[in-house]
Design an enzyme around this catalytic site. Structure first.
Site, PDB file in Angstrom:
ATOM      1  N   ASP A 140     -31.786  51.622  67.412  1.00 16.59           N
ATOM      2  CA  ASP A 140     -31.186  52.381  66.314  1.00 16.59           C
ATOM      3  C   ASP A 140     -30.450  53.593  66.883  1.00 16.59           C
ATOM      4  O   ASP A 140     -31.070  54.568  67.323  1.00 16.59           O
ATOM      5  CB  ASP A 140     -32.287  52.823  65.349  1.00 16.59           C
ATOM      6  CG  ASP A 140     -31.753  53.349  64.026  1.00 16.59           C
ATOM      7  OD1 ASP A 140     -30.610  53.844  64.013  1.00 16.59           O
ATOM      8  OD2 ASP A 140     -32.481  53.278  63.026  1.00 16.59           O
ATOM      9  N   SER A 183     -34.356  54.415  55.807  1.00 20.30           N
ATOM     10  CA  SER A 183     -33.578  55.555  56.285  1.00 20.30           C
ATOM     11  C   SER A 183     -34.031  56.829  55.553  1.00 20.30           C
ATOM     12  O   SER A 183     -35.196  57.218  55.692  1.00 20.30           O
ATOM     13  CB  SER A 183     -32.085  55.282  56.107  1.00 20.30           C
ATOM     14  OG  SER A 183     -31.305  56.223  56.814  1.00 20.30           O
ATOM     15  N   HIS A 225     -29.829  50.310  63.143  1.00 25.17           N
ATOM     16  CA  HIS A 225     -30.351  50.904  61.909  1.00 25.17           C
ATOM     17  C   HIS A 225     -30.447  49.883  60.774  1.00 25.17           C
ATOM     18  O   HIS A 225     -31.267  50.026  59.869  1.00 25.17           O
ATOM     19  CB  HIS A 225     -29.457  52.075  61.501  1.00 25.17           C
ATOM     20  CG  HIS A 225     -30.067  52.983  60.477  1.00 25.17           C
ATOM     21  ND1 HIS A 225     -31.299  53.575  60.632  1.00 25.17           N
ATOM     22  CD2 HIS A 225     -29.605  53.411  59.262  1.00 25.17           C
ATOM     23  CE1 HIS A 225     -31.576  54.320  59.576  1.00 25.17           C
ATOM     24  NE2 HIS A 225     -30.566  54.236  58.736  1.00 25.17           N
TER      25      HIS A 225
END
Length: 726
Positions: free
Chosen positions: A671, A596, A703
């Site tokens: 995602d 991320s 995600h």
């Protein structure tokens, strides 16, 4: 004689060899971490303090189904089963009592939607009779909440707000304009849920006569389209996602009076491009408090609103040159009998506790110092005490304190070095502590308010025994000085057989986003044990908290404002150079990986720091902040219209021509948070720049990239890449 002596010597050798063999410790395998759950950790789940302070309830599962148990605080003994899922035939996963604890709401067949939102089947259980009443004939609904007067349950269904009378199952629909991707009543939109940490957007008044709710009009918000795979023709999933600089939902606050069936709209000001992230009933059913923020989030306003007319007045305002971090300062508590409110703020440079009167005037700053209050645990109004967790001992730790509301008589309640989380009883006489540190798995204990331990609820002895069988490296904390004189914290995980005369490759693990931390004195999860596996394979695992991360004050955190990526990557490069100077580090083999924000950092670091980093893995990375959502991105970068350079100068896409090392790019196609679009555009830029790289996409994974065999596959893939390229 000779033969008997020889036999004795042989037996002694066999015994000593066997003893030594039994003490040989095992190496951590990928199967241990991701398939056999050797290192899984237990806790005590679903703990709710009961109102008399003498008991708490806890959710436990066994072969007959879920049960809510009533536990005596003084003895630690389980005295009764309050809800028996097996007897009811309901496999519930969560529960909540009404205020007088005569009823409970239980949820089953729960279906996750996004990070915090879900829908499920709800039953109301009468705790005296044990009978369960199914709501809405078993239709899945959202955020079911019992009213304080015990008569009703409010909920959201198909973007509209309802309540049901429990006496006759009569359903009342409060709103009628709810529509997918247009109007949401009583539930948050995607971006509020993700970035303001809220999903339910309604609150019962203290007497149960009114419901306040937030309406989201997302008609003009652009849609994002994700394709889902697995069928002959892939399907489109479209949802409203406001990217930086684009239109947000128009938000408004409404109060519905159940008696006269009228709904009043609350006045929130003339400006429409605002955020309304919190509503609270402030002391009575006549007074609703709410927070308002401007689009750039550098001004926070607290208002009181008349629950009948909807008129409002400004009580408190806080402004900043950078931003006011609501999520970091979400500790607003209203005191009884109109004695004002307690809140936290970074206004003096560090997050501290403040007491204000009912008109917003500051009475006093309760905590002070060059350290931060991590969270406000409880307020004992009768005893005039405040319980909180802070970084006063160390920014790497979270310790439990109590202080008088006058700012005096501060006392440390948890003496061990490490990380505490606290669940305080409603009468403030007891607390349950979750404690761990880098070398100690989670320990859950019951205490008196003085800190005296009553009972150990979970000590994870099985995990401790398992860990003792393995040759684990110790996590060592260190600090180093960067070229501008800033001291940064880090940790290094070395192989258990570390030899200072050898040289080792290094894998740095990074997150690095605003207010975050990876360098903490706390027990790690499966990712830490993956790092242990890599350490045993001969790698040093290192993590550094760069500028912009948390627990070290406003200046340290806000230095990255309007320029995300610049100082953070400089600090990771400085960390790599510091490591390269150590005699036992192979400076030609330093890699970096992250997920991320960490994937953003690792990919950008490999490009900008091409002379330092040899390898990088970027999992689900943001590759341009233009693709990320309004609330998070604009908080730190302003809008693209105001600060284009802040968006583009430190985008990995801008720096693809600098790539020299080996890059692995990983993303889930499903995602909803950091869209697959980020990976696609970075890949396209790398191809145009004629740069080779490796990639893996995970179909339909979100995600977190998990489900079924996914986690095993992902970490096996990354392990292989590291061994080949580092």
């Amino acid at each position: 004689m000779y033969q008997s002596k020889l036999a004795a010597i042989i037996l002694m050798l066999l015994f000593s060899t066997g003893e030594a063999f039994s003490q040989i410790q095992k190496h951590v395998t990928l199967e241990d971490v991701f398939k056999s759950d050797v290192f899984s950790q237990k806790s005590v789940y679903g703990i709710n303090w009961m109102r008399d302070g003498k008991y708490y309830s806890s959710l436990r599962r066994d072969v007959t189904g879920p049960k809510v148990l009533k536990v005596n605080v003084a003895t630690g003994e389980e005295e009764a089963i309050l809800i028996d899922g097996g007897a009811l035939g309901i496999n519930f996963s969560s529960y909540a009592f009404n205020p007088d604890e005569t009823k409970a709401l239980i949820a089953s067949d729960v279906e996750s939607i996004y990070r915090r939102s879900s829908k499920g089947v709800f039953h109301v259980v009468d705790l005296e009779s044990g009978n369960a009443q199914k709501l809405m004939d078993g239709e899945k609904i959202m955020y079911a909440t019992l009213s304080p007067d015990n008569d009703k349950v409010a909920f959201v269904k198909d973007n509209d707000l309802y309540y049901v009378n429990l006496s006759d199952n009569q359903v009342t629909r409060i709103t009628n304009d709810g529509e997918w991707n247009k109007i949401i009543n009583g539930a948050a939109d995607w971006v509020y849920e993700e970035e303001f940490s809220m999903s339910k957007a309604f609150e019962w008044s203290p007497d149960g006569s009114k419901i306040a709710f937030i309406k989201f009009d997302e008609t003009e918000v652009p849609e994002f389209n994700m394709q889902t795979w697995g069928k002959l023709y892939p399907e489109d999933y479209k949802f409203k996602y406001p990217k930086a600089g684009e239109k947000n939902a128009l938000v408004s606050i409404h109060i519905h009076d159940l008696k006269n069936t009228l709904t009043a709209k609350v006045y929130t000001g003339e400006e429409e491009d605002i955020y309304l992230p919190r509503i609270y009933w402030a002391g009575s059913s006549d007074n609703l408090a709410f927070l308002r923020m401007n689009r750039l989030q550098n001004q926070l306003d607290l208002f009181y609103a008349n629950a009948s007319s909807g008129s409002s007045k400004l009580i408190l305002q806080e402004k900043a040159d950078t931003y006011v971090d609501l999520n970091y300062n979400d500790d607003l508590r209203f005191l009884e009998d109109n004695r004002g409110f307690i809140r936290t703020s970074e206004q003096d440079g560090f997050k501290h506790i403040y007491h204000h009167d009912n008109d917003g005037k500051m009475i006093r700053q309760i905590t002070k110092g060059n350290w931060e209050v991590s969270n406000l645990v409880a307020i004992d109004e009768k005893g005039k005490k405040i319980y909180y967790i802070s970084t006063e001992q160390s920014p790497l730790e979270r310790n439990f304190f109590v202080i008088g509301m006058d700012g005096k008589n501060k006392k440390l309640l948890g003496s061990e070095k490490g990380t505490y989380r606290i669940n305080m009883s409603k009468d403030n006489k007891y607390f349950i502590a979750d404690f761990s540190n880098a070398n100690t798995p989670l320990k859950v204990t019951l205490h008196e308010a003085s800190g005296k331990e009553i009972k150990v609820l979970e000590d994870n002895q099985r995990l401790r025994d398992n860990v003792a069988k393995y040759a684990l490296g110790n996590k060592e904390f260190f600090e180093f000085e960067t070229v501008d004189g800033t001291m940064l914290n880090g940790y290094v995980l070395k192989p258990s057989d570390f030899d200072e005369s050898k040289q080792y490759p290094v894998l740095m693990y990074v997150y690095g986003g605003p207010g975050s931390q990876t360098v903490t004195n706390s027990w790690g999860g499966s990712r830490d044990f993956w790092h242990q596996h890599l350490a045993q394979e001969g790698y040093l695992i290192v993590s550094v908290d760069n500028r912009g991360t948390g627990a070290r004050g406003r200046e340290f955190k806000h230095v990255t404002y309007a320029n995300l990526g610049k100082y953070e990557v400089e600090d990771q490069i400085a960390g790599a150079k510091y490591l390269a100077s150590l005699p036992y580090v192979d400076a030609s083999r330093i890699g970096i990986w992250g997920w991320s924000y960490g994937g953003y950092m690792s990919s950008l670091g490999l490009m900008v720091g091409s002379d330092v980093f040899k390898t990088a893995i970027a999992v689900a990375p943001v590759t341009t902040w233009r693709y990320y959502d309004t609330i998070y991105t604009e908080r730190y970068l302003q809008t693209p219209q105001l600060n284009a350079a802040g968006y583009d100068d430190n985008s990995p896409i801008t720096h693809v021509n600098k790539l020299k090392g080996d890059l692995m790019l990983i993303h889930g196609t499903g995602d909803d948070n950091v869209h697959f679009q980020n990976a696609v555009d970075l890949a396209d830029a790398l191809i145009k720049a004629d740069k080779q790289f490796e990639t893996m996409f995970y179909p339909n994974r979100n995600h977190g990239i998990y489900g079924g065999n996914t986690t095993w596959h992902l970490y096996s893939l990354m392990t292989d890449f590291i061994k080949r390229k580092l």
